[in-house]
Design an enzyme around this catalytic site. Sequence first.
Site, mmCIF file in Angstrom:
data_model
loop_
_atom_site.group_PDB
_atom_site.id
_atom_site.type_symbol
_atom_site.label_atom_id
_atom_site.label_comp_id
_atom_site.label_asym_id
_atom_site.label_seq_id
_atom_site.Cartn_x
_atom_site.Cartn_y
_atom_site.Cartn_z
ATOM 1 N N TRP A 165 0.829 -1.207 0.000
ATOM 2 C CA TRP A 165 0.000 0.000 0.000
ATOM 3 C C TRP A 165 0.863 1.256 0.000
ATOM 4 C CZ3 TRP A 165 -2.217 2.682 4.831
ATOM 5 C CH2 TRP A 165 -1.316 2.604 5.900
ATOM 6 N N ASP A 166 2.158 1.084 0.230
ATOM 7 C CA ASP A 166 3.092 2.211 0.183
ATOM 8 C C ASP A 166 2.920 3.010 -1.108
ATOM 9 O OD1 ASP A 166 3.901 0.152 1.920
ATOM 10 O OD2 ASP A 166 5.989 0.783 1.882
ATOM 11 N N GLU A 307 0.889 -2.797 12.717
ATOM 12 C CA GLU A 307 1.163 -4.235 12.636
ATOM 13 C C GLU A 307 1.603 -4.842 13.963
ATOM 14 O OE1 GLU A 307 3.870 -4.388 9.376
ATOM 15 O OE2 GLU A 307 2.304 -4.031 7.884
ATOM 16 N N LYS A 419 3.010 0.392 16.532
ATOM 17 C CA LYS A 419 4.110 0.545 15.576
ATOM 18 C C LYS A 419 3.881 1.824 14.778
ATOM 19 C CE LYS A 419 6.425 -1.987 11.827
ATOM 20 N NZ LYS A 419 6.372 -3.202 10.972
ATOM 21 N N GLN A 420 2.642 2.012 14.355
ATOM 22 C CA GLN A 420 2.173 3.248 13.735
ATOM 23 C C GLN A 420 0.685 3.336 14.058
ATOM 24 O OE1 GLN A 420 3.073 1.249 9.797
ATOM 25 N NE2 GLN A 420 1.536 2.697 9.139
#
Length: 590
Positions: A165-166, A307, A419-420
Amino acid sequence: MTSRTQKSDIGLVIAAKHRFYLNGKILEVKEGVGSQRRKIFLSSRYKIKQNEEFVFKKMVTVYSTRDPDFKGKEKVSDKEIEKAAVDNSKKLIKLGYDKLFEAHKKKWNQLWKQIDIVLDGPDFDQLAIRFSQFHIYQMTPVHDERLSIAAKGLSGEGYKGHVFWDMEIFILPFFIYTFPKIARRLLFYRYRFLDGAREKAKENGFKGAMYPWECADTGGEVTPKWGGVDFKTGKPQRIWTGELEQHITCDIVYSIWHYFQATRDYDFMYNYGLEIMLETSRFWASRLEYNSKKNQYEINNVTGPDEYSEHINNNTFTNYMVRWQLNQTIQFSEWVEMKQSKAWKKVTSKIKFTLNELSDWKEKADKIYIGIDNASGFIHQYEGFTDKREVNLLKYKGKVGAITKDYNWEEITQMQVLKQSDIIMLLYLLGDDFSQETKRLNWDYYEPKTLHDSSLSPSIHAIVALDIEDVEKGYEYFERSIRIDLGDNLKSSWDGLHAASLGGNWQAVVNGFGGVRISSDGKLRINPHLPEKWKRLRFKIKWQNEEYCIDITRNTITLKALSSMRQPLSFVIFSKEYLLHHKQVLKVTY
């Protein structure tokens, strides 16, 4: 050198020519062939006296059976690509290095005229944004819609060249606003592999199209199932993202809609975009789970952008984006059916789509559970997140992956650690859906719990910090993001540059500090926030077939049309509150 890949049978030829000059005169080449483990090389020795000028020129041509030159051919032999490489090399040798280098410089000068961002601030900030733009462009297969941009671009073998998805969420916006034709090609990559997404949905027992978390050359899921060894258990760690990180299907639709709003490329939508929206919405309609006790639809057993949380139920980012996608697809479908009946019939007959499905989606979209407390505005990351164990994270802040040295994977998934942040990402992508109070409340809760162990995280935090008027914090996160590949820790790029963070840097400057965003009603909004260290910011964007230069200083915002105006400037929204608060004057020039 001619070689072939073992599984996909792609032929590759590298043709190299070396020339050596002493004091301007070409030397006879004396080359010896050598080899080492996994290496083959040529060596050439010459004696050079003091004050003599020795010049070495190496010209390399690379061809593969996948090149556009051979497009449409079912089978390309080694001899064909060898001939193409050698013939091309001979032409380039006749032209000579100097002429080739001049052509190279001319091309890059043209590109920089289109994309350059000029900021009056620290030299490192200027360097970093140009570094990001350079790499984004040079890692992009602008010549071939069969390819996309890998997570490490062309700079390393990390993630095996797979596409995440980056590309859509982090990198594509750069192209949408600078090279929309390239953005279209990159989106066509997803249409090309729509059958692969259909196959994945079928394999998992769903309808429609379910895009893979990691995509390569087949359109199927290529995420590895096993990763590194857990330091406590001594067993390999299971990688669940290929099965659980399903939000990528929404992300692709979001990027298609983003592209359409900025370009008004109806041709793309009628021929490709609509079909993707319908097929992926079919997937979500079949993926939703009905909870009869609560009379609501849920999505259980997923992983969101964060994640560090696996096998979770009702991840708000995923549920919210699914609801957004279904509603957007319904609205656009009804518009196409009414305004472009031929295009509607062409697509719906191809995929055997009925209007009953739209009715079904309406009912389901209205009942998708969204974990938001209406009274306070607090958004739950997912069901049960706030019940998990709280840990003092100060010792892990600023040290990527440090927490994994104290806790194993299973322990981390049971903590309030990110993580984010899914919620911060949601507040960015669909920001107009949330009030300033809601953004501030959720920022204050989730920002301290986020370790930014993902390179995707700092740039998005920079933008959302600016959205809540915390310019100092926004600049702090921007500085962190631009040092992911340019900082002191050179090891961070051993597996390749972080392509998503490079795209995030561009978004932080243009969409964050420059304030360029698309409002919920499809208009362009400009609401800049210059950091203390910047006196000026200037960049160009393309918007619906027009090109504009936006020049921001401490007391002016100048919007200059660079092409012949075919539309009124009513499409632009400037924040009156911002202009008054910062005593800025708006200038519009033609």
